[in-house]
Design an enzyme around this catalytic site. Sequence first.
Site, PDB file in Angstrom:
ATOM      1  N   LYS A  34     -63.332  10.465 -35.150  1.00 58.19           N
ATOM      2  CA  LYS A  34     -61.742  11.160 -34.963  1.00 58.19           C
ATOM      3  C   LYS A  34     -61.800  11.291 -33.452  1.00 58.19           C
ATOM      4  O   LYS A  34     -60.878  11.023 -32.720  1.00 58.19           O
ATOM      5  CB  LYS A  34     -61.822  12.199 -35.973  1.00 58.19           C
ATOM      6  CG  LYS A  34     -61.818  11.456 -37.336  1.00 58.19           C
ATOM      7  CD  LYS A  34     -61.309  12.842 -38.381  1.00 58.19           C
ATOM      8  CE  LYS A  34     -62.332  13.857 -38.334  1.00 58.19           C
ATOM      9  NZ  LYS A  34     -63.518  13.300 -39.206  1.00 58.19           N
ATOM     10  N   THR A  35     -62.875  12.055 -32.817  1.00 52.86           N
ATOM     11  CA  THR A  35     -62.622  12.413 -31.249  1.00 52.86           C
ATOM     12  C   THR A  35     -62.747  11.213 -30.736  1.00 52.86           C
ATOM     13  O   THR A  35     -61.791  11.333 -29.803  1.00 52.86           O
ATOM     14  CB  THR A  35     -63.902  13.224 -31.260  1.00 52.86           C
ATOM     15  OG1 THR A  35     -63.988  14.521 -32.087  1.00 52.86           O
ATOM     16  CG2 THR A  35     -63.828  13.799 -29.551  1.00 52.86           C
ATOM     17  N   ASP A  94     -59.927  19.926 -32.371  1.00 50.52           N
ATOM     18  CA  ASP A  94     -60.629  19.739 -33.641  1.00 50.52           C
ATOM     19  C   ASP A  94     -61.097  20.719 -34.660  1.00 50.52           C
ATOM     20  O   ASP A  94     -60.498  21.991 -34.499  1.00 50.52           O
ATOM     21  CB  ASP A  94     -62.184  19.259 -32.940  1.00 50.52           C
ATOM     22  CG  ASP A  94     -63.087  18.504 -34.088  1.00 50.52           C
ATOM     23  OD1 ASP A  94     -62.509  18.010 -35.172  1.00 50.52           O
ATOM     24  OD2 ASP A  94     -64.237  18.251 -33.561  1.00 50.52           O
ATOM     25  N   THR A 146     -61.634  17.673 -41.295  1.00 49.42           N
ATOM     26  CA  THR A 146     -62.496  17.366 -42.414  1.00 49.42           C
ATOM     27  C   THR A 146     -62.006  18.027 -43.750  1.00 49.42           C
ATOM     28  O   THR A 146     -62.292  17.603 -45.016  1.00 49.42           O
ATOM     29  CB  THR A 146     -63.824  17.821 -42.369  1.00 49.42           C
ATOM     30  OG1 THR A 146     -64.111  19.310 -42.347  1.00 49.42           O
ATOM     31  CG2 THR A 146     -64.395  17.059 -41.206  1.00 49.42           C
ATOM     32  N   ARG A 149     -71.998   8.147 -36.703  1.00 50.82           N
ATOM     33  CA  ARG A 149     -72.691   9.321 -36.041  1.00 50.82           C
ATOM     34  C   ARG A 149     -74.046   9.399 -36.529  1.00 50.82           C
ATOM     35  O   ARG A 149     -74.983   9.715 -36.066  1.00 50.82           O
ATOM     36  CB  ARG A 149     -71.877  10.513 -36.147  1.00 50.82           C
ATOM     37  CG  ARG A 149     -72.842  11.887 -35.483  1.00 50.82           C
ATOM     38  CD  ARG A 149     -71.994  13.250 -35.867  1.00 50.82           C
ATOM     39  NE  ARG A 149     -70.812  13.300 -35.152  1.00 50.82           N
ATOM     40  CZ  ARG A 149     -69.900  13.981 -35.407  1.00 50.82           C
ATOM     41  NH1 ARG A 149     -70.023  15.210 -36.358  1.00 50.82           N
ATOM     42  NH2 ARG A 149     -68.524  14.114 -34.891  1.00 50.82           N
TER      43      ARG A 149
END
Length: 325
Positions: A63-64, A108, A157, A216
């Site tokens: 997302k980032t 975030d 999330t 990740r």
Amino acid sequence: MSRAVNLKPEDRFIDKILRPTGWRDYIGQEKIKKNLNLILTAAKKRKESADHLLFYGPTGLGKTTLATLVAKEMGAELKITAGPALQRAGELAACLSSLEERDVLFIDEAHRLNRSIEEILYPAMESRKLHLVIGKGLGSRMVSIDLPAFTLIAATTRPSLLSNPLRSRFGAIFHFDYYAIKEIEIIIQRSAELLEIKLDPEATTALAGVSRFTPRAANQLLKRVRDFAEVNNLKTINTSIINEVLNFFEIDSLGLESYERRLLETIIKKFNNRPVGVNALVAVLGLEKGTIEEIYEPYLIKIGLLQRTALGRVATEKAYKHLGL
């Protein structure tokens, strides 16, 4: 090697190297990229800032990174903050007032914004106004500040924790789903090349299989494989080396860590697999509530080892088999 802990400085540096810098390097989430391309192309043709965007989905799915690419595509500066860092009106005001024309503000953990902060965001998103109350009591007054055209990208999330008024102000909402194994393999191959690691094709497949369908996690495991190879002066990584690394970090064939296995065993043994609330698990396991709900549970549910019911969490028959119970 808990994925919930903070990254070391050297890991952050490597993560920056591995982060995709262009759309071609960003593997997966094809539907989101296609829809974003339409939104961004139209905004550039109109010479306007893009609509506000909401990204939601489990941690580690990019997302980032995608927010970074949106800013780059728009030729804009990206400013990054997080919900926990915006607890007071002054903190959000300082953030908004620092924006320049067409900047992208990325927030975030947006589900951790409190309601008073959300209320400041509403006019900022809709009419580019920052409303602040100066003073207290009868002497207080409202001050309005004009804001430049900007794009807010929020990531979360836990979309269910966002208020409806905030959610409704986003021009587009995108759900990030877990990656396919083949996509993870491509990501591992790209990262291995950047880190100058030689992986056998079978080793790449083995690593992808325990990467939790998450870029990740794949990159974190690859970094640990890299450490193992350097310490032992290994030139090429095969499946047997991958298995040694996984055993060292107590990661099993499904990519579960010791804490996740302990979570399942606690539900089964301590609570006789009766529905368990998250607070009870926090008390027994000594983990943070957010770690359980945002890091461990989504993956356990995804692979069918855990069910979340209205009364609480229960382990599945598949969990019994995997744990050998």
